[in-house]
Design a protein around this motif. Structure first.
Motif, PDB file in Angstrom:
ATOM      1  N   LEU A 138     -12.663   9.592  -4.204  1.00 21.85           N
ATOM      2  CA  LEU A 138     -11.944   8.360  -3.889  1.00 21.85           C
ATOM      3  C   LEU A 138     -12.900   7.205  -3.611  1.00 21.85           C
ATOM      4  N   MET A 139     -14.026   7.513  -2.967  1.00 25.82           N
ATOM      5  CA  MET A 139     -15.001   6.457  -2.704  1.00 25.82           C
ATOM      6  C   MET A 139     -15.559   5.904  -4.017  1.00 25.82           C
ATOM      7  N   ASN A 140     -15.826   6.779  -4.978  1.00 25.55           N
ATOM      8  CA  ASN A 140     -16.314   6.324  -6.284  1.00 25.55           C
ATOM      9  C   ASN A 140     -15.277   5.462  -6.997  1.00 25.55           C
ATOM     10  N   ILE A 141     -14.007   5.864  -6.887  1.00 27.08           N
ATOM     11  CA  ILE A 141     -12.934   5.051  -7.483  1.00 27.08           C
ATOM     12  C   ILE A 141     -12.894   3.683  -6.803  1.00 27.08           C
ATOM     13  N   PHE A 142     -12.982   3.700  -5.477  1.00 26.94           N
ATOM     14  CA  PHE A 142     -12.930   2.458  -4.699  1.00 26.94           C
ATOM     15  C   PHE A 142     -14.065   1.519  -5.102  1.00 26.94           C
ATOM     16  N   LEU A 143     -15.284   2.046  -5.182  1.00 27.46           N
ATOM     17  CA  LEU A 143     -16.438   1.214  -5.522  1.00 27.46           C
ATOM     18  C   LEU A 143     -16.310   0.655  -6.938  1.00 27.46           C
ATOM     19  N   LYS A 144     -15.835   1.488  -7.851  1.00 26.00           N
ATOM     20  CA  LYS A 144     -15.670   1.027  -9.240  1.00 26.00           C
ATOM     21  C   LYS A 144     -14.615  -0.067  -9.318  1.00 26.00           C
ATOM     22  N   GLN A 145     -13.490   0.150  -8.628  1.00 26.09           N
ATOM     23  CA  GLN A 145     -12.427  -0.845  -8.642  1.00 26.09           C
ATOM     24  C   GLN A 145     -12.880  -2.136  -7.969  1.00 26.09           C
ATOM     25  N   ASN A 146     -13.657  -1.984  -6.893  1.00 21.74           N
ATOM     26  CA  ASN A 146     -14.162  -3.148  -6.169  1.00 21.74           C
ATOM     27  C   ASN A 146     -15.105  -3.962  -7.051  1.00 21.74           C
ATOM     28  N   ARG A 147     -15.983  -3.263  -7.799  1.00 24.72           N
ATOM     29  CA  ARG A 147     -16.891  -3.964  -8.711  1.00 24.72           C
ATOM     30  C   ARG A 147     -16.111  -4.692  -9.793  1.00 24.72           C
ATOM     31  N   ASN A 148     -15.116  -4.018 -10.348  1.00 26.73           N
ATOM     32  CA  ASN A 148     -14.290  -4.655 -11.387  1.00 26.73           C
ATOM     33  C   ASN A 148     -13.576  -5.883 -10.848  1.00 26.73           C
ATOM     34  N   LEU A 199      -4.196   5.217 -10.703  1.00 30.26           N
ATOM     35  CA  LEU A 199      -5.491   5.686 -10.194  1.00 30.26           C
ATOM     36  C   LEU A 199      -6.057   6.794 -11.072  1.00 30.26           C
ATOM     37  N   LEU A 200      -5.193   7.725 -11.469  1.00 31.47           N
ATOM     38  CA  LEU A 200      -5.660   8.877 -12.241  1.00 31.47           C
ATOM     39  C   LEU A 200      -6.092   8.491 -13.653  1.00 31.47           C
ATOM     40  N   LYS A 201      -5.547   7.412 -14.175  1.00 32.52           N
ATOM     41  CA  LYS A 201      -5.898   6.980 -15.532  1.00 32.52           C
ATOM     42  C   LYS A 201      -7.145   6.104 -15.573  1.00 32.52           C
ATOM     43  N   SER A 227       0.822  -1.217   0.000  1.00 35.76           N
ATOM     44  CA  SER A 227       0.000   0.000   0.000  1.00 35.76           C
ATOM     45  C   SER A 227       0.853   1.264   0.000  1.00 35.76           C
ATOM     46  N   GLU A 228       2.118   1.126  -0.341  1.00 35.19           N
ATOM     47  CA  GLU A 228       3.021   2.278  -0.401  1.00 35.19           C
ATOM     48  C   GLU A 228       2.584   3.229  -1.519  1.00 35.19           C
ATOM     49  N   VAL A 229       2.713   4.532  -1.245  1.00 36.01           N
ATOM     50  CA  VAL A 229       2.378   5.538  -2.250  1.00 36.01           C
ATOM     51  C   VAL A 229       3.554   5.682  -3.207  1.00 36.01           C
ATOM     52  N   THR A 230       3.306   5.453  -4.483  1.00 36.45           N
ATOM     53  CA  THR A 230       4.352   5.609  -5.505  1.00 36.45           C
ATOM     54  C   THR A 230       3.765   6.381  -6.688  1.00 36.45           C
ATOM     55  N   PRO A 231       4.609   7.050  -7.461  1.00 36.35           N
ATOM     56  CA  PRO A 231       4.114   7.755  -8.649  1.00 36.35           C
ATOM     57  C   PRO A 231       3.391   6.824  -9.616  1.00 36.35           C
ATOM     58  N   GLU A 232       3.848   5.570  -9.700  1.00 42.15           N
ATOM     59  CA  GLU A 232       3.228   4.617 -10.616  1.00 42.15           C
ATOM     60  C   GLU A 232       1.790   4.306 -10.189  1.00 42.15           C
ATOM     61  N   LYS A 233       1.561   4.174  -8.883  1.00 43.40           N
ATOM     62  CA  LYS A 233       0.210   3.881  -8.396  1.00 43.40           C
ATOM     63  C   LYS A 233      -0.702   5.090  -8.538  1.00 43.40           C
ATOM     64  N   ILE A 234      -0.164   6.268  -8.282  1.00 44.30           N
ATOM     65  CA  ILE A 234      -0.945   7.492  -8.472  1.00 44.30           C
ATOM     66  C   ILE A 234      -1.351   7.620  -9.930  1.00 44.30           C
ATOM     67  N   ASP A 235      -0.421   7.340 -10.824  1.00 38.57           N
ATOM     68  CA  ASP A 235      -0.698   7.401 -12.262  1.00 38.57           C
ATOM     69  C   ASP A 235      -1.786   6.401 -12.639  1.00 38.57           C
ATOM     70  N   GLN A 274     -16.961   8.985 -20.136  1.00 36.64           N
ATOM     71  CA  GLN A 274     -16.278  10.039 -20.885  1.00 36.64           C
ATOM     72  C   GLN A 274     -14.955  10.486 -20.278  1.00 36.64           C
ATOM     73  N   TYR A 275     -14.868  10.436 -18.958  1.00 35.99           N
ATOM     74  CA  TYR A 275     -13.743  11.081 -18.294  1.00 35.99           C
ATOM     75  C   TYR A 275     -12.930  10.118 -17.430  1.00 35.99           C
ATOM     76  N   THR A 276     -11.660  10.447 -17.299  1.00 38.36           N
ATOM     77  CA  THR A 276     -10.804   9.701 -16.383  1.00 38.36           C
ATOM     78  C   THR A 276     -10.926  10.308 -14.987  1.00 38.36           C
ATOM     79  N   VAL A 277     -10.340   9.637 -14.006  1.00 40.09           N
ATOM     80  CA  VAL A 277     -10.317  10.159 -12.640  1.00 40.09           C
ATOM     81  C   VAL A 277      -9.583  11.496 -12.609  1.00 40.09           C
ATOM     82  N   ARG A 278      -8.503  11.599 -13.386  1.00 45.57           N
ATOM     83  CA  ARG A 278      -7.758  12.864 -13.413  1.00 45.57           C
ATOM     84  C   ARG A 278      -8.629  13.999 -13.955  1.00 45.57           C
ATOM     85  N   ASP A 279      -9.386  13.721 -15.005  1.00 46.23           N
ATOM     86  CA  ASP A 279     -10.278  14.734 -15.563  1.00 46.23           C
ATOM     87  C   ASP A 279     -11.257  15.234 -14.508  1.00 46.23           C
TER      88      ASP A 279
END
Length: 250
Positions: free
Chosen positions: A227-237, A149-151, A139-147, A157-162
């Motif tokens: 972040l909760m929306n990202i979490f739920l989407k990732q969890n569903r996937n 999540l944002l993608k 669970s370490e924070v790294t630029p690769e993991k941030i990238d 229509q939109y990415t998390v970064r958008d």
């Protein structure tokens, strides 16, 4: 005052300081000029002071806010002075234009993630799950993991970064989109309204008057939901992948 979300606040303030310093250099102005004097001699011999401290302007432009009760020295009085002398709009000087917000969005997102972990907010576990890809890695924070999540796709229509950029840009313009649901004839209807982000900033943009509290409000009202929306989407996937693998085994 507790310095909540210090990484994010310092990042935002340092960008504003750099913006001010670079514009000062572009316009070939000295700190004496900005304070209202021709030069050092004019400052030392002036019979009447302008009311502005060139030393404080220097501290603002170099981000030197250590040892002060107010860590973020960009008061509204000096904001008005710098906007006038350096030919900025207030929003541009404090937060940058839309292109700059887009440019620094990745770094800011990481700063907010790190602050949320350090502050141990109530959705920290969700952050760790996202960073660890639901237990498959650390669970370490790294630029690769941030990238990564944002993608992710936020919607069709939109990415998390958008979405993050839109939320943060609106926030800097003192806009908070509130959404409530009411029942109308047995049907739930969504009612959306725009509210100011903070009660202590009634301008069309956020000032740095209470920067840490503003960032806290952004985290609680916008960033946590994102972040909760990202979490739920990732969890569903993740669940869909598990079901597919299970069917293959059967």
């Amino acid at each position: 005052m507790k310095n909540i979300f210090p990484i994010s606040n310092k990042f935002i303030y340092d960008l504003a300081a750099k913006r001010i310093y670079l514009r000062k250099m572009d316009l070939k102005l000295t700190y004496y000029n900005i304070a209202g004097y021709e030069n050092k001699i004019d400052y030392e011999t002036a019979e009447k002071r302008t009311g502005y401290d060139y030393k404080l302007i220097n501290k603002i432009a170099t981000g030197n806010f250590k040892g002060r009760n107010n860590r973020y020295l960009l008061t509204e009085t000096y904001t008005d002075l710098l906007v006038d002398k350096l030919k900025f709009s207030k929003h541009e000087m404090l937060w940058g234009n839309d292109d700059e917000i887009r440019m620094y969005s990745v770094e800011l997102f990481e700063c907010l993630i790190r602050d949320c972990i350090n502050e141990d907010v109530n959705f920290t576990d969700n952050i760790f799950s996202l960073l660890s890809n639901f237990g498959k890695e650390s669970s370490e924070v790294t630029p690769e993991k941030i990238d990564r999540l944002l993608k992710m796709h936020y919607d069709n229509q939109y990415t998390v970064r958008d979405q993050f950029i839109r939320l943060f840009a609106d926030f800097t313009h003192n806009k908070y989109y509130s959404e409530n649901y009411v029942e109308n004839g047995g049907v739930l209807e969504s009612i959306k309204e725009i509210k100011p982000v903070t009660i202590f900033n009634d301008n069309a943009y956020l000032t740095f008057k209470k920067l840490p509290e503003s960032i806290d409000r952004f985290v609680q009202t916008e960033f946590s939901s994102l972040l909760m929306n990202i979490f739920l989407k990732q969890n569903r996937n993740d669940q869909v992948c598990k079901m597919k693998n299970l069917k293959l085994k059967l």
